[in-house]
Motif scaffolding. Sequence first.
Motif, PDB file in Angstrom:
ATOM      1  N   GLN A 137      17.592 -23.268  -4.390  1.00  0.00           N
ATOM      2  CA  GLN A 137      18.832 -23.294  -5.166  1.00  0.00           C
ATOM      3  C   GLN A 137      19.383 -24.203  -4.869  1.00  0.00           C
ATOM      4  N   LEU A 138      20.201 -23.501  -3.931  1.00  0.00           N
ATOM      5  CA  LEU A 138      21.122 -24.203  -3.091  1.00  0.00           C
ATOM      6  C   LEU A 138      21.490 -25.726  -2.959  1.00  0.00           C
ATOM      7  N   VAL A 139      19.926 -25.538  -1.950  1.00  0.00           N
ATOM      8  CA  VAL A 139      18.988 -27.446  -1.874  1.00  0.00           C
ATOM      9  C   VAL A 139      18.737 -28.023  -3.293  1.00  0.00           C
ATOM     10  N   GLU A 140      18.574 -27.988  -3.377  1.00  0.00           N
ATOM     11  CA  GLU A 140      18.517 -29.008  -4.765  1.00  0.00           C
ATOM     12  C   GLU A 140      19.652 -29.392  -5.221  1.00  0.00           C
ATOM     13  N   GLU A 141      20.546 -28.468  -5.449  1.00  0.00           N
ATOM     14  CA  GLU A 141      21.939 -28.536  -6.232  1.00  0.00           C
ATOM     15  C   GLU A 141      22.708 -29.672  -5.249  1.00  0.00           C
ATOM     16  N   ASP A 142      22.435 -29.937  -3.720  1.00  0.00           N
ATOM     17  CA  ASP A 142      22.934 -30.705  -2.892  1.00  0.00           C
ATOM     18  C   ASP A 142      22.058 -31.759  -2.678  1.00  0.00           C
ATOM     19  N   VAL A 143      20.799 -31.474  -2.944  1.00  0.00           N
ATOM     20  CA  VAL A 143      20.363 -33.255  -2.941  1.00  0.00           C
ATOM     21  C   VAL A 143      20.423 -33.950  -4.296  1.00  0.00           C
ATOM     22  N   LEU A 144      20.622 -32.895  -5.683  1.00  0.00           N
ATOM     23  CA  LEU A 144      20.741 -33.721  -6.629  1.00  0.00           C
ATOM     24  C   LEU A 144      21.911 -34.715  -6.269  1.00  0.00           C
ATOM     25  N   GLU A 145      23.482 -33.337  -5.667  1.00  0.00           N
ATOM     26  CA  GLU A 145      24.131 -34.203  -5.677  1.00  0.00           C
ATOM     27  C   GLU A 145      25.084 -36.049  -4.743  1.00  0.00           C
ATOM     28  N   GLY A 146      23.701 -35.653  -3.393  1.00  0.00           N
ATOM     29  CA  GLY A 146      23.088 -36.814  -2.245  1.00  0.00           C
ATOM     30  C   GLY A 146      23.259 -37.648  -3.149  1.00  0.00           C
ATOM     31  N   ILE A 147      21.713 -37.673  -4.261  1.00  0.00           N
ATOM     32  CA  ILE A 147      20.840 -38.672  -5.180  1.00  0.00           C
ATOM     33  C   ILE A 147      22.433 -38.971  -5.802  1.00  0.00           C
ATOM     34  N   GLN A 148      23.031 -38.197  -7.037  1.00  0.00           N
ATOM     35  CA  GLN A 148      24.231 -39.268  -7.452  1.00  0.00           C
ATOM     36  C   GLN A 148      25.534 -39.560  -6.751  1.00  0.00           C
ATOM     37  N   ARG A 149      25.566 -39.083  -5.481  1.00  0.00           N
ATOM     38  CA  ARG A 149      26.669 -40.097  -4.176  1.00  0.00           C
ATOM     39  C   ARG A 149      25.775 -41.394  -4.608  1.00  0.00           C
ATOM     40  N   LYS A 150      24.851 -41.485  -4.835  1.00  0.00           N
ATOM     41  CA  LYS A 150      24.185 -42.549  -4.050  1.00  0.00           C
ATOM     42  C   LYS A 150      23.927 -42.644  -2.860  1.00  0.00           C
ATOM     43  N   GLU A 151      23.369 -41.187  -1.782  1.00  0.00           N
ATOM     44  CA  GLU A 151      23.927 -41.521  -0.292  1.00  0.00           C
ATOM     45  C   GLU A 151      22.359 -40.916  -0.416  1.00  0.00           C
ATOM     46  N   LEU A 152      20.919 -40.600  -1.826  1.00  0.00           N
ATOM     47  CA  LEU A 152      20.016 -40.619  -1.077  1.00  0.00           C
ATOM     48  C   LEU A 152      19.559 -41.362  -2.169  1.00  0.00           C
ATOM     49  N   PRO A 153      18.400 -41.385  -1.937  1.00  0.00           N
ATOM     50  CA  PRO A 153      17.127 -41.658  -2.697  1.00  0.00           C
ATOM     51  C   PRO A 153      16.907 -41.391  -3.811  1.00  0.00           C
ATOM     52  N   PRO A 154      16.344 -41.740  -4.845  1.00  0.00           N
ATOM     53  CA  PRO A 154      15.845 -40.803  -6.454  1.00  0.00           C
ATOM     54  C   PRO A 154      14.493 -40.473  -5.633  1.00  0.00           C
ATOM     55  N   GLN A 155      14.503 -38.458  -5.940  1.00  0.00           N
ATOM     56  CA  GLN A 155      12.966 -38.051  -5.457  1.00  0.00           C
ATOM     57  C   GLN A 155      13.590 -36.880  -6.289  1.00  0.00           C
ATOM     58  N   ASP A 156      12.191 -35.804  -6.401  1.00  0.00           N
ATOM     59  CA  ASP A 156      12.086 -34.954  -7.054  1.00  0.00           C
ATOM     60  C   ASP A 156      13.117 -33.764  -5.969  1.00  0.00           C
ATOM     61  N   ALA A 157      13.995 -33.232  -6.158  1.00  0.00           N
ATOM     62  CA  ALA A 157      15.480 -32.807  -5.726  1.00  0.00           C
ATOM     63  C   ALA A 157      14.744 -31.213  -5.863  1.00  0.00           C
ATOM     64  N   HIS A 158      13.672 -30.575  -6.732  1.00  0.00           N
ATOM     65  CA  HIS A 158      13.311 -29.620  -6.482  1.00  0.00           C
ATOM     66  C   HIS A 158      12.301 -29.367  -5.578  1.00  0.00           C
ATOM     67  N   VAL A 159      11.106 -30.801  -5.450  1.00  0.00           N
ATOM     68  CA  VAL A 159       9.917 -30.317  -4.495  1.00  0.00           C
ATOM     69  C   VAL A 159      10.719 -30.264  -2.427  1.00  0.00           C
ATOM     70  N   ALA A 160      11.916 -31.695  -2.712  1.00  0.00           N
ATOM     71  CA  ALA A 160      12.820 -31.660  -1.591  1.00  0.00           C
ATOM     72  C   ALA A 160      12.799 -30.388  -1.537  1.00  0.00           C
TER      73      ALA A 160
END
Length: 210
Positions: A137-160
């Motif tokens: 859950q923590l990792v998913e939140e961090d991935v979503l934050e990265g996506i929102q900041r456009k530091e990461l490409p769009p992806q399924d945050a839960h699977v990631a």
Amino acid sequence: MVYRRTKKVDQKLEARLQAIMQAAKEEFARHGFYGTSVKDIARRAGVGIGTIYLYLRNKEALFTALVNEAYEMVLERIAQARKNTAGGRQKLQVSMEAALAVLQENRDLARVMLVQSPAGHPAVAEQLYDLLRRLTQLVEEDVLEGIQRKELPPQDAHVAALAFVGTFYQVVISWLKEGIPSDLTLAGKELVAYNLRGLGYDLEGDIGNG
């Protein structure tokens, strides 16, 4: 007249409990839940069997207490590491490095929680599942934050997040069962870098999470 325990007595009782817990940790880590007896723990702790029952009602309670200790230790270290950290990437890095550092420092406890629990007692194994769920859950939140900041490409945050935590779990299990890698925290830095690249972070010129 009501008897009041002195500070010295309380310290003695606490020291005895810690000796029992340490002995239980070592016995369970080496012999598993079913291969360990209260007698074995008492012998290693240097106390009578009856003394153990003054603190904990049975072997299962001892085992559960150790798993609780490991669980809380990992989550507390992660919380402390994340306290003054900003940004999804930094949170991911410090979270996983903190978790691996705790396991490296407490190998017997890690073995009880991650190796002996699933095979030793199904009810206690639920706590392991909960720990992995909370890490995911923590990792998913961090991935979503990265996506929102456009530091990461769009992806399924839960699977990631599942994949991210899963790689760490497998490396830790290999370390506990086979001794590979020999240094968990050192290998963890490479693993963090590997996973950050997998998510889409650009680590060029930043090998090893520097």
